[in-house]
Structures are given as C-alpha cells and as structure tokens.
Design a protein around this motif. Structure first.
Motif, PDB file in Angstrom:
ATOM      1  N   ASN A 198       4.456   0.421  -5.071  1.00  0.00           N
ATOM      2  CA  ASN A 198       3.418  -0.255  -5.836  1.00  0.00           C
ATOM      3  C   ASN A 198       3.065   0.771  -6.685  1.00  0.00           C
ATOM      4  N   GLN A 221       0.834  -1.282  -0.142  1.00  0.00           N
ATOM      5  CA  GLN A 221       0.100   0.012  -0.045  1.00  0.00           C
ATOM      6  C   GLN A 221       0.851   1.326   0.063  1.00  0.00           C
ATOM      7  N   SER A 267      -7.604  -2.716  -9.035  1.00  0.00           N
ATOM      8  CA  SER A 267      -6.163  -2.303  -8.977  1.00  0.00           C
ATOM      9  C   SER A 267      -5.534  -3.554  -9.435  1.00  0.00           C
ATOM     10  N   SER A 278      -2.909 -10.913  -9.011  1.00  0.00           N
ATOM     11  CA  SER A 278      -1.320 -10.314  -9.028  1.00  0.00           C
ATOM     12  C   SER A 278      -0.310 -11.544  -9.707  1.00  0.00           C
ATOM     13  N   ARG A 337     -13.369  -0.857 -12.059  1.00  0.00           N
ATOM     14  CA  ARG A 337     -11.868  -0.886 -12.190  1.00  0.00           C
ATOM     15  C   ARG A 337     -11.455  -1.653 -11.162  1.00  0.00           C
ATOM     16  N   ASP A 360       0.525   0.433  -8.608  1.00  0.00           N
ATOM     17  CA  ASP A 360      -0.912   0.294  -8.443  1.00  0.00           C
ATOM     18  C   ASP A 360      -1.713   0.695  -9.738  1.00  0.00           C
ATOM     19  N   TYR A 361      -1.367  -0.001 -10.912  1.00  0.00           N
ATOM     20  CA  TYR A 361      -2.000   0.296 -12.008  1.00  0.00           C
ATOM     21  C   TYR A 361      -3.416   0.035 -11.847  1.00  0.00           C
ATOM     22  N   GLN A 362      -4.457   0.753 -12.787  1.00  0.00           N
ATOM     23  CA  GLN A 362      -5.818   0.399 -12.609  1.00  0.00           C
ATOM     24  C   GLN A 362      -6.371  -0.213 -14.147  1.00  0.00           C
ATOM     25  N   SER A 363      -7.256  -1.276 -14.070  1.00  0.00           N
ATOM     26  CA  SER A 363      -7.844  -1.877 -15.095  1.00  0.00           C
ATOM     27  C   SER A 363      -8.535  -1.063 -15.659  1.00  0.00           C
ATOM     28  N   PRO A 392      -1.742  -4.636  -8.845  1.00  0.00           N
ATOM     29  CA  PRO A 392      -0.448  -4.344  -8.234  1.00  0.00           C
ATOM     30  C   PRO A 392       0.889  -4.754  -9.133  1.00  0.00           C
TER      31      PRO A 392
END
Length: 562
Positions: free
Chosen positions: A63, A59, A80, A497, A78, A65-68, A82
């Motif tokens: 990371n 967190q 997360s 992931s 959407r 922390d891309y978003q779909s 990682p």
C-alpha cells in the motif's frame, strides 16, 4: 540518461487497467509492449491470495498509503489515501467487491462529450471479461442471487460468491430488517439497478478460495510472451517528440530499480495507467496541466490543460461498530444496501432537492475557488446540474451501507455515493513523483455532511430493528442530536478508496483531460486509461468498471494499430 529499448506501446502502471491493457496489446505478436511499474511480484504471497486477509494486506508495504493534505473541515486531520503498490495495483489490496453501478450514471457520460459511452455499451465489456462462478445451492440458500442475462461465464476475470459466506440465521434477519425499513431484496445488484439489499459477488475464485487480482487474471497467464516486457521502474515524465504541430509522446523517462534515470521509447503510443492519484503527477511533470501551476513548479508548459488533477471525487466513509452480547456470528457477510434520495430523506426529500438545486451556483463558485482558478464556473455548474438530475430526478442510489458481522463484532460501513464535494491531486514539487498533494475536500459540501449523517441514523435504526443485544463500541447513539452525529461523522470519516475524475473523460471546455477515445487533449500518441478518466461518481465499486474501460480502450487502440 540511457535509452533502454524501443517498443510499439508503453503502458505505465501494472494495476487494474494496465495489466489488462498489457495482455490485450501483446496478444498481437507483431506488437511489442513494455509495462513499466515499480511494484513487486506478489505470486506466492498468502496475504494477497487469501480473500479473508484483505484488511491485513492493506496494512503492508503493498500500500502506497499516501497522506492527504490537512482537511480544515475535519479539524485539519490528514487522512490515509490507500493505493496498491505491486504488480496488480490496488486489485491486490481492495475488498474485491464486484458491483458495477446504476444505468443512469453511465448514460450521463454521453452528455459531457463522450458519444457512445453509456450503460448499454459498457455492459458488453463487463460480460466479455467476466467468468462468473454460479453460486452453489448452499450459497443460494444463504442469499446469493444473480440474473444470468447480465453476466459472462467465459472471461478471464473470476467473479463469485464468497466460499466462507455466512449460512446461518443472520442473513434472513438482516434481509427482513432492511425490508422493514423499506429496502427490499435486489436479485442482482449488477443489472444496472443497485437499489435494495443484496449479497455482493467478489473478484475471487470460490473453488480455489483465492483473490482474482489483475495480475492473476491478465498478466501471469501470458507472462512468457516474448513481445511483452516487464520494466521495473517508476515513471517520471513523458518524453516528447516534434514530428507534428502537436507534441507527440515519444517515450517515457523512468527511474530504474538501481536509481538511474532511463528512457523507453514508443513507436506508436504511451498509455498512462498509473491511477487517479499518480497519473496527474506524471502529466504535470511532463508539462501538461494548468499553466500557472506548472510555472510555479518551474516546469515548462507543453500543453495548458487546467483540468489535470482537478475534478477529483472521493467518497467519505464512516463505520459504526457494536459488540454482540449473544456471541460470534460465523462466516463472511458481504451484505450491501443501496439507498435512493427518496428513501434516505423521506418526507424531506423534495425540500432538500430544491435547496440543492438553488445552491448549485454557489457550490460551483466554491469548487472553482478551491481549484485556484483552474476550473470555470459555468463548466462546474453544468456538471453539478447533471449530477443533481441523476440524484434527484432519476432517483438513482446515493448511499451505500456494508452490513458486516465478524465474530462478536457488528458493523456498518457507510458512504455517500455521489458527493458534491470536489478535490484535487497535484505535484507538490517538480521532483515529488511519489508524494502527491492530495486534497479530497471531504465533506466540503453541506449536502454531503447531511447525507452522511442520515445514513448513520439509518444504520442505527437497522441494528435496533434486528433485536440483537449489543453495546456500542464506536458511533453515535440512535437518539443523538444532529450536532452529535455531525461531530461523529467529521471526527471519524476516512477514505473510501474510490478516487476518480482527476483526468476526466469529458469535453475540454468542461475541464476534461481526455476525449472519448481517452486521448490527452492537445497531444498525439498519449492516452490515459485508469480511474482518473471516470468523470462522475457512480453507485458501484471501481474494479468492475475499470476492467470494462480498459477492455474498451484496448479494442480502440488495437483497431487503430491495424
């Protein structure tokens, strides 16, 4: 644009694979190696080093922390996605689980254009790399087990059983309850048969109680080599030369820490190890990918290679959580249960297998449609038929459950190991190298939904069978209807992931991106070595296999440099 320097090899990405590659290639003092990565040095970061903080460290700014993309089948949510951002990559933030997979899954690699890639050949690399800390007597008493014939004791990668392993009554209760449901104890989950209940080993040093990430294992011990150069920057594209009839990878353009665009040149090879969610972007920006897509992005086509960014396979993850009225359970519980189709579906298995087999042509058509014509129906159908064989005819495990007790919380995290859904990862725009267009197509396939529902039901049966007095915090009730379970699954599914396949190692006619030597089709001097090359999902966690693939790749490259 400035040229920084010239090296023999350029490795893009200092993650799980890139760290090992940089170590091995620079072991020859006559070779110069540049390692390009935008990440930070995490030495001294207590959150990274402490195995108990693996959730918290994910967190942080380590990371990406891309978003779909919005997922229509999940109410346009959407998710997360990682990925590690630091020297060591995702090995800095993962759960450190060391599980390889099932023999038949690796043997299938050979059938899609990769001679010599199978379980037996991979096993030697697993063993070479591993430094297993054999469990102490108290850990054996607490359930740790292993078969020494499948492990190494002299490698750089520390593997051991958690020093905070629970050593109370919950282990026997969990083991006996899973056995009552038909899932017996597996003495070594890393022997090529994952089926059953066991305690996971992890990539950690149980004596020091520290995480064994890729940088700790392979980079920092050799960081003072004068032929290894760390370049802090974000790789943008491959720079091409014209020395032959094929485009030759001449170097890498990258954005330096000060924001300037610079170039590093390679005398021998460029090796992309930026991960399954980033390497396809670098290839596309370099003009390697589906010609129609590249043209829409105003990128000159260097190699028309439609498989780039396609065939991405990610596993759906759900969690059921309970409150334990009896009070806290101390210690860490890395309890894994792996389940076959026969075990999961029971009397319905033959009917489900037949329905799946008959539906493969329709599934292939749906996947091709989702690829915007990048893939071929015949190729996708063949891949699905191979996967069907692994799942239903060879009866490998298709589901995994992580049974966890932490304080007064009880939980089951669970996922389908071999989903039939296929996703993609691509550039959004020509310049968006840090903002991938990720479309995992979670639960696109009806079998994936059904599998996830049935695993959830099984988890509910497990907890009911323990006799523990608990209340449900998050999850469907054991007696919930199919519709209620499906709603819960779709409303709460998250990324596991374990994304792979986006630059798959398989024959070009199947949509492959690299050959059995990990060389990018249609080019010279360019390879990919990261999770993207893994062509099929398997019943394990990525870390162990990525190290083994990188070890094998380094051996290939060094032999070629002689």
């Amino acid at each position: 644009m400035a040229t920084v320097a010239v090296y023999d090899y350029i490795v893009v990405g200092a993650g799980t694979c890139g760290s090992l590659l940089a170590n091995r290639l620079s072991s020859n003092p006559e070779l110069s190696v540049a390692l390009i990565d935008p990440g930070v040095d995490t030495r001294g970061n207590e959150a990274v080093e402490d195995p108990a903080q693996w959730i918290e460290v994910g967190q942080t700014s380590l990371n990406w922390d891309y978003q779909s993309e919005p997922q229509p089948q999940l109410g346009n949510r959407r998710l997360s996605m990682p990925a590690g951002k630091g020297i060591g990559g995702t090995s800095l933030i993962n759960g450190m689980t060391y599980v390889r997979g099932d023999k038949a899954q690796f043997d299938a690699w050979e059938s899609i254009g990769n001679p010599g890639w199978n379980w037996d050949s991979m096993l030697q690399y697993y063993i070479e790399l591993e430094h297993l800390f054999a469990p102490n007597q108290w850990q054996l008493d607490a359930g740790a087990s292993y078969d020494e014939h499948y492990h190494g004791f002299d490698g750089e990668l520390s593997v051991g059983f958690n020093p905070d392993l629970h050593n109370g009554t919950f282990y026997n209760l969990a083991r006996e309850t899973w056995a009552s449901l038909g899932h017996d104890h597996n003495d070594d989950v890393n022997r090529g048969v994952t089926d059953g209940f066991s305690i996971w080993p992890q990539t950690l040093d149980p004596v020091k109680n520290t995480r064994a990430d890729a940088a700790t294992a392979f980079l920092w011990p050799i960081a003072d080599r004068n032929n290894l150069f760390f370049v802090n920057g974000t790789a943008s594209r491959v720079a091409w030369g014209n020395e032959s009839c094929l485009p030759v990878a001449q170097g890498v353009d990258f954005i330096a820490a000060d924001g300037s665009l610079q170039t590093a040149l390679a005398r021998k090879e460029v090796i992309l190890a930026a991960g399954a969610l980033r390497t396809p972007l670098i290839l596309e920006k370099s003009g390697v990918g589906h010609a129609a897509r590249l043209q829409n992005l105003d990128i000159d086509v260097v190699v028309d290679l439609p498989g780039v960014g396609e065939n991405m396979i990610e596993q759906p993850n759900n969690v059921i959580v309970y409150n334990n009225a009896a009070g806290p359970i101390p210690g860490y519980t890395p309890y894994g249960t792996f389940i076959t189709a026969k075990e999961l579906f029971g009397a319905d298995e033959e009917k489900i297998a037949l329905q799946t087999k008959e539906s493969i042509p329709a599934y292939a058509e749906q996947i091709v449609k989702g690829s915007n014509g990048a893939l071929e129906i015949a190729a996708v159908q063949k891949l699905l038929e191979i996967q069907y064989n692994i799942m239903f005819e060879q009866n490998t495990t298709i589901a995994e459950v992580f049974t966890a007790a932490s304080g007064t919380s009880l939980a089951s995290a669970f996922w389908a190991l071999m989903p039939l859904s296929r996703g993609s990862v691509h550039l959004k725009t020509k310049e968006a190298i840090n903002d991938p267009q990720i479309d995992p197509h979670y639960l696109d396939n009806p079998l994936d939904v059904h599998t996830q529902v049935e695993i959830g039901r099984l988890c509910s049966k497990f907890w009911a069978g323990t006799g523990i007095d608990f209340t449900t915090i998050a999850g469907a009730q054991a007696n919930a209807t199919n519709e209620e379970w499906t709603t819960f699954i779709k409303d709460t599914v998250a990324a596991n992931s374990h994304s792979l396949g986006s630059t798959a190692m398989m024959s070009r006619d199947l949509g492959g991106v690299v050959d059995d030597q990990l060389r990018v089709y249609g080019t010279r001097g360019l390879r990919v070595v990261d999770a993207g090359v893994l062509p099929l999902q398997f019943s394990g966690h990525l870390t162990a296999t990525l190290y083994a693939v990188a070890q094998r790749a380094a051996e290939m490259i060094l032999k070629g440099s002689l």
